[in-house]
Each structure stands twice: as C-alpha cells, then as structure tokens.
Design a protein around this motif. Structure first.
Motif, PDB file in Angstrom:
ATOM      1  N   LYS A 177      -8.589 -29.740  -1.468  1.00 31.96           N
ATOM      2  CA  LYS A 177      -9.003 -30.931  -0.729  1.00 31.96           C
ATOM      3  C   LYS A 177      -8.055 -32.109  -0.959  1.00 31.96           C
ATOM      4  N   THR A 232       0.173 -31.424   8.058  1.00 30.30           N
ATOM      5  CA  THR A 232       0.177 -31.719   9.497  1.00 30.30           C
ATOM      6  C   THR A 232       1.596 -31.989   9.981  1.00 30.30           C
ATOM      7  N   ALA A 247      -5.856 -29.486  14.791  1.00 28.05           N
ATOM      8  CA  ALA A 247      -7.114 -29.157  14.103  1.00 28.05           C
ATOM      9  C   ALA A 247      -7.156 -29.793  12.718  1.00 28.05           C
ATOM     10  N   LEU A 248      -6.044 -29.738  11.993  1.00 25.27           N
ATOM     11  CA  LEU A 248      -5.999 -30.325  10.658  1.00 25.27           C
ATOM     12  C   LEU A 248      -6.023 -31.842  10.726  1.00 25.27           C
ATOM     13  N   ARG A 294      -7.372 -33.664  13.015  1.00 26.91           N
ATOM     14  CA  ARG A 294      -8.731 -34.074  13.377  1.00 26.91           C
ATOM     15  C   ARG A 294      -9.636 -34.088  12.145  1.00 26.91           C
ATOM     16  N   GLU A 295      -9.449 -33.117  11.265  1.00 26.44           N
ATOM     17  CA  GLU A 295     -10.223 -33.066  10.020  1.00 26.44           C
ATOM     18  C   GLU A 295      -9.917 -34.274   9.143  1.00 26.44           C
ATOM     19  N   THR A 350     -11.424 -37.479  10.523  1.00 25.03           N
ATOM     20  CA  THR A 350     -12.870 -37.507  10.283  1.00 25.03           C
ATOM     21  C   THR A 350     -13.178 -38.043   8.887  1.00 25.03           C
ATOM     22  N   LYS A 351     -12.324 -37.682   7.918  1.00 23.25           N
ATOM     23  CA  LYS A 351     -12.531 -38.130   6.542  1.00 23.25           C
ATOM     24  C   LYS A 351     -12.105 -39.575   6.339  1.00 23.25           C
ATOM     25  N   HIS A 385      -2.311 -38.819  14.484  1.00 20.39           N
ATOM     26  CA  HIS A 385      -3.273 -37.957  15.189  1.00 20.39           C
ATOM     27  C   HIS A 385      -3.075 -38.070  16.705  1.00 20.39           C
TER      28      HIS A 385
END
Length: 368
Positions: free
Chosen positions: A241, A250, A264-265, A267-268, A271-272, A283
């Motif tokens: 993590k 990324t 996808a990464l 976006r993760e 979100t955090k 992004h």
C-alpha cells in the motif's frame, strides 16, 4: 498519438496552479502506519532552516508556516501577509518561471528555498536546472536551496552535516532521509548524486520501500523500464500500500503505453487522495490516453475549482479541458473552455495561439 500529448511535449511551461501539499505526506503516512512517532528531523525542514541565510529570500508556500515558526527573521512584512501582492506572487511563481523572473528583478533574491514534494514546484525547478544561473547549494530530505551561480556545484560531500545530524536516529530513518533527499536530487538534475544516496539507503535498510521507489524513479528517468519495474516490485513487496511506489507505477505504466492499467491504478490513488492536485492532473492526463474522457473532465474541473478558490490562474487547466471536451464531441463546451483560457492574462503567447487555432478549427468543422 493524440493532439494533447503533442501539446504536452511541445509546450514546456504549462500554467498549472497546483495547490501546496503537506510536507512529506507520504513519509508521515508510512510512519503512522507503522505505529512509530514521526521524528521531527525527518518530517520537518528543521535542518534546512537552521543553516539558511538570505537577505532576500524566495520560498514556496509549503515553506511559509515553517519559516514563520522557526525562522521569522527571514520573512518580510509582506511575506507574513498571505494576501499581499508579494506573497501571492511567490506562491504562483513555482508554476510560472516567467513570473519568477519578474519577481527576481524586483526583489533580487539571493536564495531560493523549495520545500516539499518536487512535483509541486516542477516548472520552476526545471527552469532553474535548464538556465543554470542558479546553483543548488543545499539538499536534504525536505528541502532544496538554490543560490546565484557562484561557481560551486553541490556535491555529495556537502550532505555531511545532514548525515551527522541524522546519525542519532534509527538506521531506517537515516535510510529514509537518504532516499527522500535522492528523489529531490533526481528532480534537480543530479542523477549521479541521487543514485549514490539511494545505494547508501539500500545498504542501511535493504527492505525500505522509499529506497526501492527512488531507484525506480532513477531508472524511469533513463527510460530503463525493466529495471524500474523490478525496483517497484521490491518496493511493493515491502509494502503493497506504499503510495509513492503506486504513484511511480502509474508513470511506468503510462511511459510503456499501458494506458488502461495506468488509469485503473491512477483512479485508485485519486480515490485515496481526492484533493491532491498533482495526482488529479496526472489522472486527467492518463484518463485522456485511456479514452476515459468523462473522468478526465471531472478531474480538470475539480482542479479548476481548487485553483479558483485560492485565487490562482487556471488558463493551463482550461486548455486541457477544451481538449477533453473536443474529444467527446462537445464543441460548445470545448470552445467555452478555450475562450476562458484566453481570459487568463498570464497565458503565454504560444498557448494563446494554440487556443485560437483550436477555436477556429472547431468552428469551421461545426459551423458555430
């Protein structure tokens, strides 16, 4: 290759008003996650401020509260007033080298203090490295200090005082400081010095994710994709993590044109850390290449809102937003975005020409 990527490559000085972030947030998160109390020597710019001397100081916004607390003698009355013309200029100049030069002619700085994540002051840092009339005089895990070219180039031996002060901390903290300093040196165009400190960090703490991530950044800078991927695996094996390594991954995925995986990464990560402007912009960039235009537009609109709330220019963001709307076929909103970019008085001439060319092209195609 899309027109947006061509634009990114052609125009170096993009007016991106990125907000300041908490100093070394990733390090603090990692320390808290391990249950250890963060050492102030590791998480604050104490060491840099102890040795800093300047009659006229330029500093980025992340450094202001630390200067106010530890070195108020270096601040002018205008510096203490965040609403003053000088304070606003200092904040904006990290993203606008032309403005920095205007401020320098007015205030004649003799030292530059850049504190925090290099991504937050990359345009100015790149400008300093390219023009070479300022020389790196100090580097540690929190800060870089530049002075007017006096012929002396910073070298690893100059890191000795920092190394000595960190000697009483744990081996892991020493390695973390080495790795964080190295990442700043890489950003400042000092790859050999950065690599040397990273090798030292690995020797002190072989499993430290910061060191492996720093080596991944080193290899990315040399387009050594396989070596970068191997180092990222090491970093993530130590901590799955670990946010800095995920962010570097990324860049690797983007650099190797694996855009869907990068998206996808990314976006993760967003979100955090939904309000981190550097992540939001990257992004948006990745989303464009993955053809996720809705996500690109959402990220750019959020960046614009953040910048406007702080009274910072948004012309650069509006250019990208115009491109994003054009990609969705929304000619009206695309034109509106390009027109709003032209309202930015600080937008450089080449970017103005770019906006006008796009407006003319869209109008010709759609009949607006």
């Amino acid at each position: 290759m899309t027109r947006l990527l061509d634009f990114l490559r052609t125009h170096r000085r993009i007016l991106l008003a990125l907000a300041a972030v908490t100093i070394l947030a990733a390090v603090i998160v990692a320390l808290r996650g391990s249950g250890r109390k963060p050492d102030p020597l590791l998480t604050t710019p104490t060491l840099a401020l102890e040795v800093l001397q300047a009659r006229s100081l330029y500093f980025n916004s992340v450094a202001r509260p630390w200067l106010g607390e530890q070195r108020p003698d270096l601040l002018t009355a205008e510096d203490r007033d965040e609403t003053s013309e000088r304070a606003r200029g200092l904040t904006q100049a990290v993203q606008n080298p032309k403005l920095f030069r205007q401020l320098d002619r007015r205030y004649r700085f003799d030292a530059l203090l850049l504190t925090g994540d290099p991504s937050q002051f990359k345009p100015l840092l790149d400008h300093l490295v390219e023009t070479k009339d300022w020389r790196l005089s100090y580097a540690d895990h929190t800060s870089l200090v530049f002075r007017r070219d006096d012929g002396k180039v910073w070298e690893v031996a100059d890191f000795a005082p920092v190394r000595a002060r960190m000697k009483e901390t744990s081996s892991r903290d020493q390695a973390t400081a080495l790795a964080q300093t190295a990442v700043k040196l890489l950003a400042a165009g000092q790859p050999a010095a950065g690599r040397q400190l990273l090798d030292e960090a690995v020797h002190l703490a072989p499993q430290l994710p910061d060191a492996a991530n720093g080596l991944a950044i080193y290899h990315l800078g040399r387009a050594e994709w396989r070596e970068a991927a191997a180092q990222l695996e090491r970093a993530l094996a130590a901590d799955r993590k670990f946010l800095p390594a995920l962010a570097t991954k990324t860049q690797l995925l983007y650099g190797t044109k694996r855009y869907n995986e990068a998206y996808a990464l990314s976006r993760e990560l967003v979100t955090k850390m939904p309000d981190d402007p550097s992540l939001l912009f990257y992004h948006a960039k990745i989303a464009h290449e993955a053809h996720a235009y809705k996500a690109e537009i959402e990220a750019l609109e959020k960046l614009i809102a953040l910048a406007e709330s702080e009274g910072r220019p948004v012309g650069g963001y509006q250019l990208y937003l115009g491109q994003a709307y054009a990609a969705t076929g929304d000619a009206e909103r695309s034109i509106d975005s390009f027109m709003l970019a032209l309202n930015d008085a600080d937008l450089p001439a080449d970017q103005r020409a770019f906006a006008r060319e796009n407006i003319a092209r869209i109008k010709k195609r759609t009949g607006f």
